[in-house]
Design an enzyme around this catalytic site. Structure first.
Site, PDB file in Angstrom:
ATOM      1  N   ASP A  49     -11.683 -95.075  23.419  1.00 48.31           N
ATOM      2  CA  ASP A  49     -12.332 -94.927  24.778  1.00 48.31           C
ATOM      3  C   ASP A  49     -12.445 -96.340  25.349  1.00 48.31           C
ATOM      4  O   ASP A  49     -13.181 -97.299  24.522  1.00 48.31           O
ATOM      5  CB  ASP A  49     -13.583 -94.242  24.715  1.00 48.31           C
ATOM      6  N   CYS A  81     -14.371 -93.942  33.802  1.00 46.06           N
ATOM      7  CA  CYS A  81     -13.773 -93.411  32.748  1.00 46.06           C
ATOM      8  C   CYS A  81     -12.286 -92.915  33.135  1.00 46.06           C
ATOM      9  O   CYS A  81     -11.356 -93.134  32.373  1.00 46.06           O
ATOM     10  CB  CYS A  81     -14.497 -92.554  31.843  1.00 46.06           C
ATOM     11  N   HIS A  96     -16.255 -86.615  31.596  1.00 42.56           N
ATOM     12  CA  HIS A  96     -16.060 -87.990  30.937  1.00 42.56           C
ATOM     13  C   HIS A  96     -14.580 -87.577  30.509  1.00 42.56           C
ATOM     14  O   HIS A  96     -14.043 -86.374  30.006  1.00 42.56           O
ATOM     15  CB  HIS A  96     -16.772 -88.010  29.807  1.00 42.56           C
TER      16      HIS A  96
END
Length: 260
Positions: A124, A69, A109
């Site tokens: 995302d 991420c 994250h």
């Protein structure tokens, strides 16, 4: 057009001369999901590097790798900034479904917070195969894409002020927590990502420092390599098989274009 803008478009297969706006952002997210693998190869082989804009572009656009991420969303963030979007990076805490508790790695994250015409959204492309393929509004409205349903609810907690919920197609009958995030806890410098990378690489509770993981959505489902198994979803049907190290390496190269 900058070199980065052109290279990103080429990597995901988006036309060089096509304008980008909120109306076709879904297309960008879909193409990114199909092109950029979510993978921890550098974590597992100990070849991580310090974060800079140049190192990030070289890794994903120059060497055609993927990432976690904190690689994928910062690169998308840079691309969206260059194309005139009002975006910032935010930090969140993933909910561990297996243990039914929040990850002990904390706010590791990284996602994107976007404003458009007075409305706020979560974007995302770095949550494995659990990614929403559309911007998810922060006001609780549900969005549906080919891989499931997603919504963000305002929830004040020790982890932030919002929580992403998801219900994946063919997999979930009920809503489940994805991660909590703090709209005020922003990443303002790429160097801040080094701390996150170090936690993911070394923390005992990290799920990314135990075995190789490479996954990506496909036109008909998803393809995942994890340790000694390959899991392929095709039109709602799952095939899972055990593989050895040589088979893993071959699939990583053949399917994802990665040298492990």
């Amino acid at each position: 057009m900058t070199a980065m803008n052109e290279m990103f478009r080429k990597r995901i297969g988006f036309a060089r001369d096509e304008p980008i706006n909120f109306d076709n952002l879904d297309t960008i997210l879909e193409k990114a999901a199909l092109a950029l693998p979510f993978e921890n190869v550098r974590i597992m082989n100990g070849s991580t590097t310090e974060f800079t804009e140049e190192s990030l572009k070289e890794k994903i656009l120059g060497r055609n790798e993927g990432g976690l991420c904190y690689d994928l969303n910062p690169l998308l963030h840079l691309f969206l900034l260059e194309n005139g979007f009002d975006v910032k990076l935010v930090r969140g805490v993933v909910f561990n479904q297996a243990k039914q508790k929040w990850s002990e790695t904390g706010k590791t994250h990284v996602a994107i917070f976007l404003r458009e015409n007075g409305r706020q959204y979560l974007v995302d492309t770095g949550f494995g195969i659990n990614i929403p393929l559309k911007p998810v509004p922060l006001d609780g409205d549900t969005v549906s894409s080919r891989n499931g349903e997603f919504k963000v609810q305002r929830e004040a907690s020790e982890h932030g002020d919002y929580c992403l919920y998801l219900k994946l197609k063919h997999k979930d009958k009920e809503w489940k927590k994805g991660y909590a995030f703090d709209s005020k806890d922003t990443v303002t410098n790429l160097r801040d990502l080094n701390e996150i990378q170090q936690i993911i690489a070394s923390h005992p509770a990290s799920g990314f420092n135990k075995r190789l993981l490479i996954t990506r959505l496909t036109d008909k489902g998803s393809f995942t390599l994890a340790g000694n198994s390959a899991t392929i979803w095709t039109d709602g049907r799952m095939e899972k098989k055990e593989i050895n190290a040589d088979q893993f390496k071959k699939m990583a190269n053949d399917v994802f274009g990665l040298d492990v």
